[in-house]
Design a protein around this motif. Structure first.
Motif, PDB file in Angstrom:
ATOM      1  N   PHE A  67      45.526 -15.627 -25.393  1.00 61.48           N
ATOM      2  CA  PHE A  67      46.394 -15.362 -26.551  1.00 61.48           C
ATOM      3  C   PHE A  67      46.776 -13.880 -26.606  1.00 61.48           C
ATOM      4  N   VAL A  68      45.809 -13.006 -26.362  1.00 66.99           N
ATOM      5  CA  VAL A  68      46.083 -11.562 -26.364  1.00 66.99           C
ATOM      6  C   VAL A  68      47.080 -11.208 -25.268  1.00 66.99           C
ATOM      7  N   ILE A  69      46.897 -11.812 -24.087  1.00 64.23           N
ATOM      8  CA  ILE A  69      47.809 -11.537 -22.969  1.00 64.23           C
ATOM      9  C   ILE A  69      49.234 -11.970 -23.309  1.00 64.23           C
ATOM     10  N   LEU A  70      49.382 -13.165 -23.849  1.00 63.42           N
ATOM     11  CA  LEU A  70      50.713 -13.704 -24.132  1.00 63.42           C
ATOM     12  C   LEU A  70      51.389 -13.009 -25.302  1.00 63.42           C
ATOM     13  N   SER A  71      50.612 -12.654 -26.318  1.00 68.06           N
ATOM     14  CA  SER A  71      51.208 -12.102 -27.540  1.00 68.06           C
ATOM     15  C   SER A  71      51.462 -10.605 -27.469  1.00 68.06           C
ATOM     16  N   SER A  72      50.567  -9.871 -26.817  1.00 69.28           N
ATOM     17  CA  SER A  72      50.693  -8.413 -26.816  1.00 69.28           C
ATOM     18  C   SER A  72      50.926  -7.809 -25.442  1.00 69.28           C
ATOM     19  N   GLY A  73      50.668  -8.589 -24.397  1.00 66.19           N
ATOM     20  CA  GLY A  73      50.841  -8.056 -23.052  1.00 66.19           C
ATOM     21  C   GLY A  73      49.677  -7.222 -22.568  1.00 66.19           C
ATOM     22  N   ARG A  74      48.597  -7.141 -23.362  1.00 68.41           N
ATOM     23  CA  ARG A  74      47.409  -6.384 -22.938  1.00 68.41           C
ATOM     24  C   ARG A  74      46.612  -7.241 -21.964  1.00 68.41           C
ATOM     25  N   ARG A  75      46.692  -6.888 -20.694  1.00 71.44           N
ATOM     26  CA  ARG A  75      46.134  -7.726 -19.637  1.00 71.44           C
ATOM     27  C   ARG A  75      44.843  -7.191 -19.035  1.00 71.44           C
ATOM     28  N   THR A  76      44.419  -6.011 -19.430  1.00 74.37           N
ATOM     29  CA  THR A  76      43.236  -5.413 -18.813  1.00 74.37           C
ATOM     30  C   THR A  76      41.953  -6.033 -19.369  1.00 74.37           C
ATOM     31  N   ILE A  77      40.938  -6.095 -18.506  1.00 76.24           N
ATOM     32  CA  ILE A  77      39.617  -6.583 -18.902  1.00 76.24           C
ATOM     33  C   ILE A  77      38.589  -5.835 -18.065  1.00 76.24           C
ATOM     34  N   SER A  78      37.527  -5.352 -18.700  1.00 76.64           N
ATOM     35  CA  SER A  78      36.509  -4.586 -17.981  1.00 76.64           C
ATOM     36  C   SER A  78      35.711  -5.489 -17.050  1.00 76.64           C
ATOM     37  N   LEU A  79      35.016  -4.875 -16.094  1.00 78.44           N
ATOM     38  CA  LEU A  79      34.213  -5.658 -15.153  1.00 78.44           C
ATOM     39  C   LEU A  79      33.164  -6.487 -15.875  1.00 78.44           C
ATOM     40  N   SER A  80      32.441  -5.859 -16.814  1.00 79.62           N
ATOM     41  CA  SER A  80      31.369  -6.581 -17.513  1.00 79.62           C
ATOM     42  C   SER A  80      31.938  -7.720 -18.353  1.00 79.62           C
ATOM     43  N   SER A  81      33.078  -7.494 -18.996  1.00 76.46           N
ATOM     44  CA  SER A  81      33.704  -8.559 -19.791  1.00 76.46           C
ATOM     45  C   SER A  81      34.196  -9.690 -18.894  1.00 76.46           C
ATOM     46  N   CYS A  82      34.720  -9.333 -17.737  1.00 78.07           N
ATOM     47  CA  CYS A  82      35.195 -10.328 -16.778  1.00 78.07           C
ATOM     48  C   CYS A  82      34.031 -11.185 -16.275  1.00 78.07           C
ATOM     49  N   PHE A  83      32.917 -10.537 -15.934  1.00 83.16           N
ATOM     50  CA  PHE A  83      31.752 -11.270 -15.462  1.00 83.16           C
ATOM     51  C   PHE A  83      31.185 -12.162 -16.561  1.00 83.16           C
ATOM     52  N   ALA A  84      31.171 -11.634 -17.793  1.00 91.85           N
ATOM     53  CA  ALA A  84      30.662 -12.424 -18.919  1.00 91.85           C
ATOM     54  C   ALA A  84      31.541 -13.650 -19.164  1.00 91.85           C
ATOM     55  N   GLN A  85      32.869 -13.454 -19.090  1.00 90.55           N
ATOM     56  CA  GLN A  85      33.787 -14.577 -19.272  1.00 90.55           C
ATOM     57  C   GLN A  85      33.569 -15.639 -18.197  1.00 90.55           C
ATOM     58  N   SER A  86      33.429 -15.193 -16.961  1.00 97.69           N
ATOM     59  CA  SER A  86      33.194 -16.113 -15.854  1.00 97.69           C
ATOM     60  C   SER A  86      31.881 -16.867 -16.050  1.00 97.69           C
ATOM     61  N   TYR A  87      30.851 -16.159 -16.496  1.00 99.45           N
ATOM     62  CA  TYR A  87      29.537 -16.793 -16.700  1.00 99.45           C
ATOM     63  C   TYR A  87      29.616 -17.868 -17.774  1.00 99.45           C
ATOM     64  N   PHE A  88      30.151 -17.524 -18.939  1.00 98.79           N
ATOM     65  CA  PHE A  88      30.204 -18.491 -20.040  1.00 98.79           C
ATOM     66  C   PHE A  88      31.108 -19.675 -19.715  1.00 98.79           C
ATOM     67  N   TYR A  89      32.196 -19.413 -19.012  1.00 96.12           N
ATOM     68  CA  TYR A  89      33.098 -20.505 -18.636  1.00 96.12           C
ATOM     69  C   TYR A  89      32.371 -21.532 -17.772  1.00 96.12           C
ATOM     70  N   PHE A  90      31.677 -21.067 -16.740  1.00 96.95           N
ATOM     71  CA  PHE A  90      31.012 -21.997 -15.832  1.00 96.95           C
ATOM     72  C   PHE A  90      29.719 -22.559 -16.430  1.00 96.95           C
ATOM     73  N   ALA A  91      28.987 -21.754 -17.193  1.00 97.64           N
ATOM     74  CA  ALA A  91      27.753 -22.248 -17.815  1.00 97.64           C
ATOM     75  C   ALA A  91      28.056 -23.350 -18.817  1.00 97.64           C
ATOM     76  N   LEU A  92      29.034 -23.106 -19.682  1.00 95.61           N
ATOM     77  CA  LEU A  92      29.404 -24.100 -20.690  1.00 95.61           C
ATOM     78  C   LEU A  92      30.090 -25.304 -20.049  1.00 95.61           C
ATOM     79  N   GLY A  93      30.869 -25.058 -19.000  1.00 97.96           N
ATOM     80  CA  GLY A  93      31.531 -26.157 -18.304  1.00 97.96           C
ATOM     81  C   GLY A  93      30.525 -27.089 -17.641  1.00 97.96           C
ATOM     82  N   CYS A  94      29.531 -26.524 -16.952  1.00103.24           N
ATOM     83  CA  CYS A  94      28.489 -27.343 -16.321  1.00103.24           C
ATOM     84  C   CYS A  94      27.680 -28.090 -17.371  1.00103.24           C
ATOM     85  N   THR A  95      27.361 -27.414 -18.475  1.00107.97           N
ATOM     86  CA  THR A  95      26.615 -28.054 -19.553  1.00107.97           C
ATOM     87  C   THR A  95      27.380 -29.251 -20.104  1.00107.97           C
ATOM     88  N   GLU A  96      28.692 -29.093 -20.260  1.00110.92           N
ATOM     89  CA  GLU A  96      29.509 -30.180 -20.799  1.00110.92           C
ATOM     90  C   GLU A  96      29.527 -31.392 -19.880  1.00110.92           C
TER      91      GLU A  96
END
Length: 315
Positions: free
Chosen positions: A83-112
């Motif tokens: 939503f932030v990318i589409l609405s404001s064009g702010r596309r940057t994400i820090s390494l730690s935030s990127c890794f955290a996003q990847s972790y939660f996406y796959f952890a929650l996806g596998c759990t589901e």
């Protein structure tokens, strides 16, 4: 090394849907916001109703409330940044935030995916063993089924986080996706990612295919039992419910298989992003309506809760 590779990357740029016109991106951001809020409110409503209404305090709704809780965080892990990318064009994400996003996406996806197996087992017992349902699906068993589900999903994805932090990134920092998915992220690393590719591919394929097979086995058993139901009205109702469940399962597993089990080199990046939208946006949006909000008991509980709230606000 060249000068480009000497400087370590400290943040990534998520391209999202940068090829689209800005006005179209703004429109899509509003659509995404509406879908996201509906998803969160719908799932939160289910959790609330299960907690306050004794009629919904059954094994089936215990599992559904867990699914609702999971869906809120699963869709939030990617939809907010998109939503932030589409609405404001702010596309940057820090390494730690990127890794955290990847972790939660796959952890929650596998759990589901594991939770869907548990839910299909619950429905199998309810339809095929109705007289023994209360005896089999005791609260202790429900807890013993749900806790390992969360543990499996979280544990399987923890290795990814550890390995991700061991990678180094240099050169290009553009991720050709709207979130930190594994394939575009691994391709940016200067480290040897062959081991991570293999482990990731094997474990994701194992989780997806094993959970799919078990879910299909239970639903095949359910369909076999439905065919032998004596009343035509019962068969029709059960078939309608199962067909809607199978449609959502087809979206979830179809997108997962296309993205992680059988990824095609010929598929464009845009197509991959659209398939990912099915998994991260559409599927969580449909779940509250498919599993709960069409149910008469849930609708009755919701109407009563609204009536009580109205009485308190406007006595």
């Amino acid at each position: 090394m060249g000068a480009e590779n000497e400087s370590a990357v400290t943040e990534f740029i998520l391209e999202g849907f940068s090829g689209l016109d800005q006005s179209l991106q703004l429109f899509l951001s509003l659509v995404l916001l509406l879908i996201y809020l509906t998803t969160v409110i719908g799932n939160a409503t289910i959790i609330f109703l299960v907690c306050v209404d004794h009629r919904l305090q059954t094994p089936m709704y215990f599992f559904i409330s867990n699914l609702s809780f999971l869906e809120i965080w699963f869709t939030s892990s990617t939809s907010i940044k998109l939503f932030v990318i589409l609405s404001s064009g702010r596309r940057t994400i820090s390494l730690s935030s990127c890794f955290a996003q990847s972790y939660f996406y796959f952890a929650l996806g596998c759990t589901e995916l594991v939770l869907l197996v548990v839910m299909s087992f619950d429905r199998y017992v309810a339809i095929c063993q109705p007289l023994h349902y209360a005896t089999i699906m005791k609260p202790q068993l429900c807890i013993h089924l749900v806790v390992p589900t969360w543990v499996i999903g979280i544990t399987l994805s923890t290795y990814r986080l550890v390995l991700l932090y061991k990678l180094t990134f240099c050169g290009s920092n553009k991720i050709h996706h709207f979130f930190c998915d594994n394939s575009p992220l691994f391709k940016l690393s200067c480290s040897d990612t062959s081991l991570l590719w293999k482990i990731d591919s094997v474990l994701l394929s194992l989780v997806i295919l094993v959970s799919l097979c078990l879910t299909l086995v239970f639903y095949m058993g359910i369909l076999f039992c439905i065919v032998h139901l004596p009343a035509a009205s019962e068969r029709k109702k059960a078939f309608t419910t199962c067909s809607s469940h199978l449609i959502t399962l087809a979206i979830a597993y179809g997108s997962c298989i296309a993205l992680y089990v059988c990824p095609s080199e010929d598929v464009s990046l845009e197509t991959n992003r659209i398939i990912a939208l099915l998994n991260t946006v559409l599927y969580p949006f449909l779940n509250p309506f498919i599993y709960s909000l069409r149910n008469k008991t849930v609708i009755l509980a919701l109407n009563e809760a609204i009536a009580r709230a109205t009485m308190q606000l406007f006595p």
